[in-house]
Write an enzyme that holds these catalytic residues in place. Sequence first.
Site, PDB file in Angstrom:
ATOM      1  CG  ASP A 234       5.750  66.664   5.315  1.00  0.00           C
ATOM      2  OD1 ASP A 234       4.702  67.160   4.862  1.00  0.00           O
ATOM      3  OD2 ASP A 234       6.037  66.658   6.529  1.00  0.00           O
ATOM      4  CD  GLU A 237       8.339  69.756   5.779  1.00  0.00           C
ATOM      5  OE1 GLU A 237       7.737  70.792   6.110  1.00  0.00           O
ATOM      6  OE2 GLU A 237       8.529  68.813   6.554  1.00  0.00           O
TER       7      GLU A 237
END
Length: 458
Positions: A234, A237
């Site tokens: 990721d 986010e």
Amino acid sequence: MKLFLIVSCLFGTIYAQHAGTNTPESAPQISIEKCSSGGSCQQESSLITLDSNWRWTHHVDDYVNCYTGNEWDQQFCPDVATCTAQCALDGVDQATWSGTYGIQVSGSELSLKFVTNGPFSKNVGSRVYLLESETKYKMFSLLNQEFTFDVDSSQLDCGLNGALYFVEMEQDGGLSKYPTNEAGAKFGTGYCDAQCPHDMKWINGEANVQDWVPSDNDENAGFGHFGSCCMEMDLWEANSKSQAYTAHACDVNEPTRCEGQDCGDNDSGDRYNGVCDKDGCDFASYRMGDTSFFGEGSSFKVDSSKPVTVVTQFITDNGSDNGDLVEIRRKYVQNGQVIENSKVNFDGVSDYDSITDDFCTDIKDLFGDVNDHQKKGGLKTMGEALKRGMVLVMSLWDDHEAFMLWLDSNYPEDGSGPGVERGPCPTSSGRPEDVESNQPEATVKFSNIRYGDIDSTY
Ligand SMILES: *[C@@H]1O[C@H](CO)[C@@H](O)[C@H](O)[C@H]1NC(C)=O
């Protein structure tokens, strides 16, 4: 049933997963850049596709739904084999991208709008992938490289997450590996991530209809017997209140359908017994103790009320593409200024400003978190996936399980001590019914995607 007959007349783009003769899928083009040291960048043309879960799933020879709301049709889907044989995924044509899904692409910019009330349905959120051709995802091999994008999160309030990340999907979405998958990457099949999601309607070319349980708080989602696991990196986010980047390694080095303990389901108490590191090792500025680094307004070092350039560097131990991943570095650029990442701000822990295995160990120790990162092989294992190649995902979502409190509020809600506070949002925020009714127009914009040698993209 009547609704979709009308849709088909309006758009005229109905075809079956099995037919494969028409090509009404109209994938929007987005331009990205590949850069090399010295700073010269070359344009690459890519396409966007929508995840299969958002697509209309209908009877192969007809315009009748196989799946409505959060349930499979009992007649077409009494079992996996029948359902798989009888149901098909549909294409998305030009008008449908924005009219139904709230997705717009222009030049180098992708914009995802949260709630779209189309003529016949209400769409919530979306998840799209980058294609290198009509039928193949673009594989990014980012070990010893960097990846950069501009993001505008200013319109995302508490409870929303405009995310940009990588997962280790098959390049063709599983089309060649699974004979019953005749849709492939073109139709956004093959998604997997480190949460081993059970909400996928299709996994390994089969309908995930076995033991399907409709969600009790999501009118569009349910959970099947199988989950879909793979490594996940990721990069972003975030909403306007808080942000995080997180490495999630797994014991599996390809997309893997899981069942039982391997899925690491929370409900069965197996969170740390599954094949993936669900917690991940996250660097989130607020959670790491710098609450004035990222937020709305000029008093923050990175002002989330304006677009910002986000740079992520995957550093190896010996500066070669074949080395081991040892550090994931972050920089920001705003108003022409390079802004170094925030530092960990807790007594007794070094002032780390990037993800390294030592950072993960020390911070998890302080927070009292399980070190599943280390158990799953740490950064070296994450780096192997980055070297093999991963697929770029961009999405906008709300959280029906934990209300995004893990990103922007206190989590656990009633916890205390370092690591609990992750953002300024109240613990009562993020309830999907509130987020969907209060922020339907919320939009995230990703643009100017570029990648290449370290320090070549910003
Ligand atoms: C870097 O390390 C890898 C793996 O140990 C090795 O194969 C490669 O030759 C090394 N490269 C350099 C430039 O030292």
